[in-house]
Motif scaffolding. Structure first.
Motif, PDB file in Angstrom:
ATOM      1  N   GLN A   1       0.783  -1.308   0.021  1.00  0.00           N
ATOM      2  CA  GLN A   1      -0.101   0.007   0.027  1.00  0.00           C
ATOM      3  C   GLN A   1       0.696   1.256  -0.014  1.00  0.00           C
ATOM      4  OE1 GLN A   1      -2.438  -0.599   3.432  1.00  0.00           O
ATOM      5  NE2 GLN A   1      -3.950  -2.129   2.669  1.00  0.00           N
ATOM      6  N   ALA A   2       2.018   1.271   0.711  1.00  0.00           N
ATOM      7  CA  ALA A   2       2.916   2.383   0.894  1.00  0.00           C
ATOM      8  C   ALA A   2       3.510   2.714  -0.628  1.00  0.00           C
ATOM      9  CB  ALA A   2       4.103   2.306   1.902  1.00  0.00           C
ATOM     10  N   ILE A   3       3.650   1.789  -1.293  1.00  0.00           N
ATOM     11  CA  ILE A   3       4.053   2.148  -2.602  1.00  0.00           C
ATOM     12  C   ILE A   3       2.877   2.274  -3.841  1.00  0.00           C
ATOM     13  CG2 ILE A   3       6.496   1.533  -2.225  1.00  0.00           C
ATOM     14  CD1 ILE A   3       5.653  -1.135  -3.740  1.00  0.00           C
ATOM     15  N   GLY A   4       1.753   2.383  -3.408  1.00  0.00           N
ATOM     16  CA  GLY A   4       0.780   2.446  -4.205  1.00  0.00           C
ATOM     17  C   GLY A   4      -0.074   1.181  -4.893  1.00  0.00           C
ATOM     18  N   LYS A   5       0.137   0.014  -4.257  1.00  0.00           N
ATOM     19  CA  LYS A   5      -0.102  -1.213  -5.069  1.00  0.00           C
ATOM     20  C   LYS A   5      -1.404  -1.697  -4.210  1.00  0.00           C
ATOM     21  CE  LYS A   5       2.757  -1.240  -8.486  1.00  0.00           C
ATOM     22  NZ  LYS A   5       2.298  -1.021  -9.836  1.00  0.00           N
ATOM     23  N   SER A   6      -2.070  -2.829  -4.824  1.00  0.00           N
ATOM     24  CA  SER A   6      -3.154  -3.361  -4.148  1.00  0.00           C
ATOM     25  C   SER A   6      -2.854  -4.482  -3.839  1.00  0.00           C
ATOM     26  CB  SER A   6      -4.419  -3.437  -5.166  1.00  0.00           C
ATOM     27  OG  SER A   6      -4.774  -2.276  -5.360  1.00  0.00           O
ATOM     28  N   PRO A   7      -2.504  -4.979  -2.347  1.00  0.00           N
ATOM     29  CA  PRO A   7      -2.235  -6.162  -1.832  1.00  0.00           C
ATOM     30  C   PRO A   7      -3.366  -7.316  -1.733  1.00  0.00           C
ATOM     31  CG  PRO A   7      -2.574  -4.902  -0.033  1.00  0.00           C
ATOM     32  CD  PRO A   7      -2.884  -4.205  -1.155  1.00  0.00           C
ATOM     33  N   VAL A   8      -3.064  -8.668  -2.529  1.00  0.00           N
ATOM     34  CA  VAL A   8      -3.940  -9.589  -1.966  1.00  0.00           C
ATOM     35  C   VAL A   8      -3.392 -10.798  -1.437  1.00  0.00           C
ATOM     36  CG1 VAL A   8      -5.356 -11.299  -3.198  1.00  0.00           C
ATOM     37  CG2 VAL A   8      -5.666  -9.186  -3.807  1.00  0.00           C
ATOM     38  N   VAL A   9      -3.530 -11.111  -0.254  1.00  0.00           N
ATOM     39  CA  VAL A   9      -2.874 -12.183   0.321  1.00  0.00           C
ATOM     40  C   VAL A   9      -3.359 -13.576  -0.068  1.00  0.00           C
ATOM     41  CG1 VAL A   9      -2.535 -13.249   2.759  1.00  0.00           C
ATOM     42  CG2 VAL A   9      -2.697 -10.927   2.480  1.00  0.00           C
ATOM     43  N   VAL A  10      -2.233 -14.443  -0.425  1.00  0.00           N
ATOM     44  CA  VAL A  10      -2.420 -15.804  -0.962  1.00  0.00           C
ATOM     45  C   VAL A  10      -1.487 -16.739  -0.188  1.00  0.00           C
ATOM     46  CG1 VAL A  10      -2.983 -14.787  -3.251  1.00  0.00           C
ATOM     47  CG2 VAL A  10      -0.767 -15.507  -2.970  1.00  0.00           C
ATOM     48  N   LYS A  11      -2.201 -17.997  -0.264  1.00  0.00           N
ATOM     49  CA  LYS A  11      -1.188 -18.956   0.581  1.00  0.00           C
ATOM     50  C   LYS A  11      -0.115 -19.399  -0.551  1.00  0.00           C
ATOM     51  CE  LYS A  11      -3.100 -23.223   1.134  1.00  0.00           C
ATOM     52  NZ  LYS A  11      -3.901 -24.269   1.475  1.00  0.00           N
TER      53      LYS A  11
END
Length: 653
Positions: free
Chosen positions: A478-488
């Protein structure tokens, strides 16, 4: 000093001062941004009636409208109300009521001035355009525009006609059709803003001056307005449709075409354009496209709620200056981080620095900004930046032993709370972490190519990781303007896992003699941003083969795919793969005719949708909704369909 005529409602504050200037402030009680909810608009109706009475009695010489939110003026209408508002029995009257309210503001006999800072978007800009005069803060935070097209609609509070009145038909339609957000200076150049100030604290003073001087904005000059007159308007409209067709198909995204139709009917009369909004707008609001785009919006917003509050990152160290590593480093520097970039020698790092400078020149307007970004990106062949870094990202070749050696070499040099991450595209984290003394340190931060364009970062969780480690990884994204999706951690994770059967299935059809141009055209007709063969060339045939092998998909030695790789024809990056590439574009022949292109596209995309269902069933992602938004952000899967699983549920994939 506040005079007796002070009023406060849930969403607004109003008072008059000793100079008989009215100060109207919006302060939406929930959230970090102001929005125009139905309740806020109803309250504003009451306040405008009060303002009309005060003006008529001579107790008011003008009004200045401001926001007390740090984030800005008004971010638009309240999107959370859109589903309820799409009801045909509710929406037309609600739109007409807002039109009437904004017309009352515009028709006030005393000046009504808007002071803008930060976000002034959608309905917020429509309200500002109904004011007589607009002042904006000329800094990097100010953003002015109409993003409605991204939600499958167009401005519906009178913004179509008023923006044409102010900016002229070509510029105004361009803003509405693209959803582009303007900086303050550009908005001033298009006559959407009348005056610029340097700081937010100057808005009140300049607003006062504008009221006392009875300033009023003028419309677009004749030289711009002429493009909406007579036969010229039809020509302009046809050119707009041609441009829209290059970006989006009408059956997928009807809003731009509906707006162009409205312009062709009424573009020479801004008031008629406003009156025509209701009839054209209502069918769009409840359309499947708008409904799905709202879903995508809320899923994207939900991703922003991940991470740790207060987490800060200043220094990043990237190991590997190839295309991915170099571009990750450049993006982090662009986003304001201090970055050290490590590889074996300067010969390997220099091309990444050259690409970074091209990115900075494209993104920044001023030379000193480019120079500052280049100073933040430092070549570091010896890895001296590791001990100071808040985040260390490995982005070398997809070879397990190489990655393990790198992490074993840096583990003892890290700050205690530094993030240690791999950009692996397919190798399970547990296998890489075997070389570490503390395998719980290693998380995955999987970026996508091109880094500057694709918003997704897969935050990969191994069985060793804590919730806090993953939350810190999401915070950094998020700090670098991206959208995080957590995956296993699982072979291919989410995006590559679902993409590979889709791409390889198309490659197999080409191997059997089917037209690659036809297959690509069919995927685009379905709604994909590019076809699977062009995508394989873009990813790189060598990368595609490597990921395919990790996922257990064999590439036959006698296949065209294998022969191209053996010949060094790896796709876009080498100038030839399945296609020849010139100036960054695939050179395509004509596609054979086909009776049902979109149907063929659905057939091609079926392996992607099937695999997404499997991935959710295996728990690689936590929910179908996360799978949908992850696949949209990582592959460009048709947003108007709401994601692969939503499309299947609706019978459209």
């Amino acid at each position: 000093m506040i005079a007796p005529q002070a009023t406060e409602t849930k969403h607004w504050r109003f008072h008059t001062d000793l100079e008989k200037i009215g100060w109207l402030t919006i302060h939406s009680p929930e959230g970090s941004v102001n929005v125009l909810s139905r309740e806020a608009i109803m309250e504003l109706e009451t306040l405008v009636a009060r303002i009309e009475d005060l003006a008529a009695s001579g107790e008011l010489v003008g009004v200045v409208l401001l926001s007390d939110k740090e984030s800005g003026f008004i971010a638009g209408a309240d999107i959370s109300e859109f589903d309820a508002m799409s009801d045909f029995s509710v929406l037309p009257e609600a739109l007409k009521r807002t039109h009437a309210l904004f017309a009352r503001i515009e028709n006030l006999k005393v000046p009504f001035v808007a002071g803008i800072h930060g976000f002034c978007l959608g309905g917020g800009l429509e309200l500002a355009l109904a004011c007589h005069y607009r002042i904006a803060v000329n800094d990097d935070k100010t953003r002015i525009g109409f993003p409605e097209v991204n939600l499958g609609i167009f401005p519906g509070f009178g913004g179509t006609g008023r923006s044409i009145r102010q900016a002229g038909p070509v510029d105004a339609m361009g803003i509405m059709l693209t959803g582009k957000m303007l900086r303050a200076g550009a908005a001033r150049g298009l006559n959407l803003v009348d005056k610029l100030v340097r700081h937010r604290d100057m808005l009140r003073w300049e607003g006062r001056r504008a009221v006392l001087s009875k300033r009023k904005s003028s419309g677009a000059p004749w030289s711009k307005r002429i493009m909406a007159l007579g036969p010229l308007r039809g020509y302009v409209a046809s050119k707009m449709r041609e441009q829209a067709g290059k970006k989006a198909r009408q059956e997928h995204y009807p809003a731009p075409y509906a707006l162009i139709d409205l312009f062709e009917q009424h573009g020479d009369d801004w008031q008629a354009m406003i009156r025509g909004e209701v009839e054209a707008f209502v069918p769009l609001m409840g359309s499947p496209t708008a409904t799905n785009l709202r879903r995508v919006f809320f899923l994207s917003e939900g991703l922003k709620k991940q991470g740790l509050k207060g987490a800060k990152f200043a220094r990043v160290h990237v190991i590997g200056a190839g295309v991915m590593g170099g571009d990750i480093a450049a993006w982090c520097a662009y986003r304001g981080m201090s970055v050290t970039l490590q590889d074996l020698d300067m010969a390997r790092i220099q091309p990444a620095l050259d690409r970074a400078k091209k990115l900075f020149k494209k993104r920044y307007k001023k030379k000193h900004e480019v120079d500052a970004a280049m100073l933040r990106l430092v070549a570091d062949p010896q890895g001296l930046g590791v001990p100071r870094a808040d985040v260390i990202i490995e982005a070398v070749v997809e070879k397990l032993d190489v990655k393990q050696a790198i992490f074993a070499g840096v583990e003892d040099k890290l700050k205690p709370d530094a993030i240690l991450a791999t950009n692996t595209s397919s190798i399970e984290l547990e296998r890489i972490a075997e070389a570490l003394k503390d395998p719980a340190r290693l998380i995955g931060l999987h970026f996508f190519n091109p880094v500057a364009q694709l918003p997704l970062v897969e935050v990969i969780r191994s069985r060793f990781n804590s919730d806090e480690a993953i939350a810190r990884g999401a915070s950094f994204a998020q700090a670098i303007g991206k959208s995080p999706v957590v995956v296993k951690s699982a072979p291919g994770f989410l995006v590559n896992r679902v993409l590979m059967p889709y791409m390889l299935g198309a490659v197999e059809r080409v191997e059997r003699g089917e037209s690659k141009e036809l297959l690509d055209a069919a995927a685009v007709a379905f709604g994909m941003p590019m076809g699977p063969i062009e995508l394989m060339d873009t990813v790189g045939l060598d990368v595609g083969k490597s990921v395919a092998s990790e996922l257990g998909h064999a590439v036959p030695e006698d296949s065209q795919f294998a022969r191209l790789i053996a010949a060094g024809k790896l796709g876009r990056k080498t100038g030839e793969g399945f296609y020849k590439w010139e100036k960054g574009k695939a050179v395509k022949g004509p596609a054979p005719a086909h009776a049902d292109l979109a149907g063929l596209g659905r057939e091609l995309v079926k392996p992607l949708v099937d695999t997404t269902e499997v991935v959710v069933g295996e728990g690689v992602v936590a929910s179908p909704e996360l799978a949908d938004i992850g696949v949209i952000l990582g592959t460009g899967f048709a947003p108007f369909l709401g994601g692969p699983l939503k499309a299947r549920k609706d019978g459209r994939a």
